[in-house]
Design an enzyme around this catalytic site. Structure first.
Site, PDB file in Angstrom:
ATOM      1  N   ASP A  97       0.677  -1.016  -0.008  1.00 45.32           N
ATOM      2  CA  ASP A  97       0.015  -0.113   0.115  1.00 45.32           C
ATOM      3  C   ASP A  97       0.898   1.159   0.013  1.00 45.32           C
ATOM      4  OD1 ASP A  97      -2.193  -1.861   0.459  1.00 45.32           O
ATOM      5  OD2 ASP A  97      -2.144  -1.525   2.546  1.00 45.32           O
ATOM      6  N   LYS A 156     -12.297  -7.471  -1.291  1.00 48.07           N
ATOM      7  CA  LYS A 156     -13.531  -7.456  -0.341  1.00 48.07           C
ATOM      8  C   LYS A 156     -14.742  -7.532  -1.293  1.00 48.07           C
ATOM      9  CE  LYS A 156     -11.008  -5.477   3.387  1.00 48.07           C
ATOM     10  NZ  LYS A 156      -9.655  -4.991   2.886  1.00 48.07           N
ATOM     11  N   ILE A 179     -23.577  -8.781  -6.281  1.00 49.50           N
ATOM     12  CA  ILE A 179     -24.696  -9.767  -6.687  1.00 49.50           C
ATOM     13  C   ILE A 179     -23.762 -10.606  -7.326  1.00 49.50           C
ATOM     14  CG2 ILE A 179     -26.809  -8.549  -6.522  1.00 49.50           C
ATOM     15  CD1 ILE A 179     -26.315  -8.519  -9.456  1.00 49.50           C
ATOM     16  N   ASN A 201     -23.445 -12.169 -10.128  1.00 44.84           N
ATOM     17  CA  ASN A 201     -22.969 -12.141 -11.435  1.00 44.84           C
ATOM     18  C   ASN A 201     -21.843 -11.186 -11.393  1.00 44.84           C
ATOM     19  OD1 ASN A 201     -23.069 -12.651 -14.329  1.00 44.84           O
ATOM     20  ND2 ASN A 201     -23.731 -10.528 -14.586  1.00 44.84           N
ATOM     21  N   GLN A 259      -1.470  -0.590  13.162  1.00 48.61           N
ATOM     22  CA  GLN A 259      -2.773  -0.562  13.751  1.00 48.61           C
ATOM     23  C   GLN A 259      -2.678  -1.061  15.212  1.00 48.61           C
ATOM     24  OE1 GLN A 259      -6.264  -2.438  11.315  1.00 48.61           O
ATOM     25  NE2 GLN A 259      -4.655  -2.487   9.620  1.00 48.61           N
ATOM     26  N   GLY A 260      -1.659  -1.369  15.670  1.00 50.08           N
ATOM     27  CA  GLY A 260      -1.553  -1.959  17.232  1.00 50.08           C
ATOM     28  C   GLY A 260      -1.370  -3.282  17.529  1.00 50.08           C
ATOM     29  N   ARG A 279       2.225  -0.889   6.482  1.00 50.63           N
ATOM     30  CA  ARG A 279       2.852   0.159   7.013  1.00 50.63           C
ATOM     31  C   ARG A 279       4.326  -0.259   7.823  1.00 50.63           C
ATOM     32  NH1 ARG A 279      -2.265   3.348   9.026  1.00 50.63           N
ATOM     33  NH2 ARG A 279      -2.919   1.105   9.252  1.00 50.63           N
TER      34      ARG A 279
HETATM   35  O1  3DU Z   1      -2.098  -1.781   8.918  1.00 47.79           O
HETATM   36  P1  3DU Z   1      -0.877  -1.987   7.652  1.00 47.79           P
HETATM   37  O2  3DU Z   1      -0.637  -0.914   7.085  1.00 47.79           O
HETATM   38  O3  3DU Z   1      -0.190  -3.262   8.046  1.00 47.79           O
HETATM   39  O4  3DU Z   1      -2.092  -2.696   6.351  1.00 47.79           O
HETATM   40  C1  3DU Z   1      -3.068  -3.632   6.589  1.00 47.79           C
HETATM   41  C2  3DU Z   1      -3.589  -4.113   5.386  1.00 47.79           C
HETATM   42  O5  3DU Z   1      -4.471  -5.165   5.455  1.00 47.79           O
HETATM   43  C3  3DU Z   1      -4.119  -2.983   4.305  1.00 47.79           C
HETATM   44  O6  3DU Z   1      -3.838  -3.407   2.978  1.00 47.79           O
HETATM   45  C4  3DU Z   1      -5.678  -3.220   4.582  1.00 47.79           C
HETATM   46  O7  3DU Z   1      -6.485  -2.783   3.641  1.00 47.79           O
HETATM   47  C5  3DU Z   1      -5.671  -4.762   5.027  1.00 47.79           C
HETATM   48  N1  3DU Z   1      -6.705  -5.358   5.673  1.00 47.79           N
HETATM   49  C6  3DU Z   1      -7.009  -4.707   7.122  1.00 47.79           C
HETATM   50  O8  3DU Z   1      -5.982  -4.037   7.410  1.00 47.79           O
HETATM   51  C7  3DU Z   1      -7.819  -5.212   7.935  1.00 47.79           C
HETATM   52  C8  3DU Z   1      -8.711  -6.352   7.394  1.00 47.79           C
HETATM   53  O9  3DU Z   1      -9.689  -6.742   8.187  1.00 47.79           O
HETATM   54  C9  3DU Z   1      -8.483  -6.763   6.136  1.00 47.79           C
HETATM   55  C10 3DU Z   1      -7.632  -6.282   5.462  1.00 47.79           C
END
Ligand code: 3DU
Length: 247
Positions: free
Chosen positions: A17, A79, A83, A85, A205-206, A224
């Site tokens: 990302d 994600k 529907i 098709n 994200q912790g 990240r």
């Molecule tokens: O927080 P990070 O930068 O390590 O990225 C996590 C990645 O995983 C990011 O691409 C996000 O879209 C994906 N992701 C989640 O963070 C949480 C989920 O439940 C599913 C996907």
């Protein structure tokens, strides 16, 4: 995934990302990062914010091909949530571009929802990974709500029902956030060895690597903490080593 993970001795999936103002820069930066970190990874994951500027059959395909050259499978974090098709067409395009698996949302259900995605994927020997409990705070509002299980009539958290569906649907993986290790533990009890847990949310994200792995996460999805590190290769190596040690 199992083969790649065993061969690379890693359970780290790189979430590529990146933010760049021009698609050409995004591609060269992505290729550089992949080149530096690939020895420590077991797979690559792309999101729509990469595929949109790069183009599916242009830059994104180049990244997919390069990852394959390094022996890494590639997951499309689409994600999928429409529907049947439409879902099938979305999945087919990604598979045609070389992606090995897609992430899909269990909220959309089976009939005229994800059934065509699973059928297409498994016909083409590709994978489908379903969201069971996401890593962000708002996850509780959907994945965490108490709902009546239509099969038993009992109230149950939505994510437990999704974990049961992942089994029923023969999903190739289930996403459970590393920020909720107790949910990893709980879903792991339902899924056992049949559906591996993919866990995003360590670092930025912790979430904690060792805690997530000990709770039952099979693969860790990391963005990240690697891509924004001063030395991404070192960051990927450290994460890989920490995860391997925690098994
Ligand atoms: O927080 P990070 O930068 O390590 O990225 C996590 C990645 O995983 C990011 O691409 C996000 O879209 C994906 N992701 C989640 O963070 C949480 C989920 O439940 C599913 C996907």
């Amino acid at each position: 995934m199992e083969d790649a993970s065993a061969k690379m001795k890693s359970s780290i999936i790189l979430a590529l990302d990146l933010e760049e103002d021009k698609p050409t820069r995004l591609l060269s930066h992505s290729l550089r990062l992949l080149e530096a970190t690939h020895p420590y990874l077991c797979a690559l994951k792309l999101n729509r914010q990469a595929v949109l500027p790069l183009g599916l059959f242009q830059g994104a395909k180049k990244l997919v091909d390069r990852a394959h050259d390094y022996g890494l499978p590639v997951i499309m974090d689409a994600k999928i949530n429409d529907i049947g098709n439409t879902n099938r067409l979305i999945a087919e395009y990604y598979f045609r571009a070389g992606f090995d698996a897609v992430i899909a949302s269990a909220f959309i259900g089976w009939e005229e929802g994800l059934q065509p995605v699973f059928e297409t994927a498994h016909r083409l020997q590709k994978g489908v990974i379903v969201l069971v409990y996401m890593s962000h705070r708002g996850s509780a509002e959907g994945f965490g709500q108490l709902v009546q299980n239509p099969k038993t009539g009992k109230l149950e958290p939505q994510y437990r029902i999704f974990a049961q569906k992942a089994l029923e649907w023969r999903a190739d993986g289930a996403v459970v956030g590393a920020t909720y290790p107790e949910k990893i533990r709980e879903t792991n009890k339902i899924l056992g060895d049949r559906v591996p847990i993919y866990s995003p949310g360590v670092g930025a994200q912790g979430g904690d690597v060792a805690t997530a792995v000990k709770a039952g996460a099979r693969y860790l999805i990391v963005g990240r903490t690697i891509v924004q590190a001063k030395e991404p290769d070192q960051a990927a190596k450290d994460l890989r080593d920490k995860a391997q040690k925690s098994r």
